[in-house]
Write a protein that holds these residues in place. Structure first.
Motif, short mmCIF file in Angstrom:
data_model
loop_
_atom_site.label_atom_id
_atom_site.label_comp_id
_atom_site.label_asym_id
_atom_site.label_seq_id
_atom_site.Cartn_x
_atom_site.Cartn_y
_atom_site.Cartn_z
N LEU A 182 5.99 0.35 -2.78
CA LEU A 182 6.23 1.23 -3.92
C LEU A 182 6.17 2.70 -3.52
O LEU A 182 7.09 3.47 -3.78
N MET A 183 5.07 3.10 -2.87
CA MET A 183 4.85 4.52 -2.60
C MET A 183 5.63 5.04 -1.39
O MET A 183 6.17 6.15 -1.41
N LEU A 184 5.69 4.23 -0.34
CA LEU A 184 6.37 4.69 0.87
C LEU A 184 7.78 4.13 0.99
O LEU A 184 8.72 4.86 1.30
N GLY A 185 7.91 2.82 0.73
CA GLY A 185 9.22 2.19 0.86
C GLY A 185 10.23 2.79 -0.10
O GLY A 185 11.27 3.33 0.30
N PHE A 186 9.91 2.71 -1.41
CA PHE A 186 10.81 3.26 -2.43
C PHE A 186 10.55 4.75 -2.68
O PHE A 186 11.49 5.54 -2.75
N GLY A 187 9.27 5.13 -2.82
CA GLY A 187 8.93 6.51 -3.13
C GLY A 187 9.44 7.49 -2.09
O GLY A 187 10.29 8.34 -2.37
N ASN A 188 8.96 7.37 -0.87
CA ASN A 188 9.40 8.28 0.19
C ASN A 188 10.85 8.01 0.60
O ASN A 188 11.60 8.95 0.89
N ALA A 245 12.26 7.82 -7.04
CA ALA A 245 11.12 8.00 -6.14
C ALA A 245 9.86 8.36 -6.91
O ALA A 245 8.77 7.85 -6.64
N VAL A 246 10.01 9.24 -7.89
CA VAL A 246 8.87 9.68 -8.71
C VAL A 246 8.26 8.50 -9.46
O VAL A 246 7.03 8.32 -9.49
N ILE A 247 9.11 7.67 -10.06
CA ILE A 247 8.62 6.52 -10.81
C ILE A 247 7.95 5.51 -9.90
O ILE A 247 6.85 5.02 -10.18
N ALA A 248 8.58 5.21 -8.77
CA ALA A 248 8.00 4.25 -7.83
C ALA A 248 6.66 4.75 -7.29
O ALA A 248 5.69 3.99 -7.19
N TRP A 249 6.61 6.02 -6.94
CA TRP A 249 5.38 6.61 -6.41
C TRP A 249 4.26 6.55 -7.46
O TRP A 249 3.10 6.25 -7.16
N SER A 250 4.61 6.88 -8.70
CA SER A 250 3.62 6.90 -9.77
C SER A 250 3.07 5.50 -10.06
O SER A 250 1.86 5.31 -10.22
#
Length: 305
Positions: free
Chosen positions: A74-80, A160-165
């Motif tokens: 979520l945070m690195l794969g999709f977010g970043n 990215a914002v949604i996945a990171w959050s």
């Protein structure tokens, strides 16, 4: 130094270091395609991190690996990964502006996870004040949202914002029996492998052009953006309120603007200085609101007992 002070130190590190990564990403994706660029970064950082930590920290238990993998994806794969993708099409300034919405998403998803809201007047005022400050810095970039060629970039950053959050809230509430830094290291490996595999499937291998600029930007992101920055972020959300930690997204653009002025001779005027003051004031309000919320919870617990 107790955990709370270490948490604040980690948060400050995130605020500063991640503000420098927009420029490095922008330079890197000009020479290395996005998924391979992101994947190589996280794999190397993960290997270094795990190798250094295994002598002092245990590897996560098998039962926790599933949850750690979800956080990493979520945070690195999709977010970043989506940030790197988006910065191919839009300016780093616009990307930074869109990413400042992270605190809104995190506070919202956190409230849904708890099935109640911890918002108060300080947190709401701080978030709004911070957004006004960032809008003042990047005001000219709003018109880019209406250009069709920016649509892919804008949607990528919002994704990215949604996945990171979501990943941040999941990480906060899904307790695991692993040291936060070791958890971060495994997340890097999971995300890096997934991104590299995707890059290979997309045919990015034929588009790789390693040169000095690309290698330097990749090395910087590995050491500072990944090992120092992400390790600090994971530690911070373990020990501080999410509403406070998420305000790093307001401070990062200030760093980006300063670097633009220092390195590229970009403009730095009175309006930007005023905006910086507004952003810092917003962070202070959110911090006060977070502390107020914690005090109320503690008072309620004491009364119930």
């Amino acid at each position: 130094m107790n955990n709370n002070l270490k948490g604040y130190a980690a948060w400050i590190s995130v605020c500063i270091v991640w503000g420098t990564t927009y420029l490095a990403i922008r330079i890197g994706v000009a020479h290395i395609p996005p998924m391979l660029f992101a994947g190589i970064r996280w794999i190397i950082a993960g290997i270094i991190f795990v190798s250094a930590l295994k002598f002092i920290k245990k590897l996560p238990p098998i039962k926790d690996l599933k949850h750690i993998a979800v956080m990493g994806l979520l945070m690195l794969g999709f977010g970043n990964g989506l940030v790197v993708t988006g910065e191919q099409y839009i300016s780093s300034g616009l990307a930074a502006l869109l990413i400042t919405t992270v605190p809104f998403w995190i506070v919202g998803f956190d409230s849904l996870a708890l099935k109640k809201s911890d918002l108060n007047k300080y947190i709401v005022s701080g978030l709004l004040l911070g957004l006004v400050g960032v809008s003042a810095i990047f005001g000219d970039n709003w018109r880019d949202l209406f250009n069709k060629e920016y649509l892919i970039g804008v949607l990528s950053i919002l994704g990215a914002v949604i996945a990171w959050s979501v990943g941040s809230v999941y990480s906060k509430h899904k307790r695991i029996n692993a040291h936060p830094l070791m958890s971060a290291a495994v997340q890097m490996l999971v995300a890096g492998l997934a991104q590299t595999l995707l890059g290979i499937l997309l045919g990015e291998m034929s588009q790789v052009h390693f040169n000095q600029e690309g290698i330097y930007s990749l090395a910087y992101l590995i050491v500072f953006g990944s090992i120092l920055g992400y390790g600090s972020y994971i530690y911070a959300i373990e020990h501080l309120p999410l509403s406070l930690v998420s305000t790093y997204a307001y401070i990062n653009p200030i760093i980006a603007v300063f670097l633009g002025w220092l390195v590229l001779n970009e403009k730095l005027n009175l309006y930007m200085i005023i905006a910086a003051v507004l952003i810092i004031a917003g962070v202070m309000l959110v911090k006060k609101g977070s502390e107020t919320s914690i005090v109320k919870k503690m008072s309620g617990t004491q009364q119930s007992t």
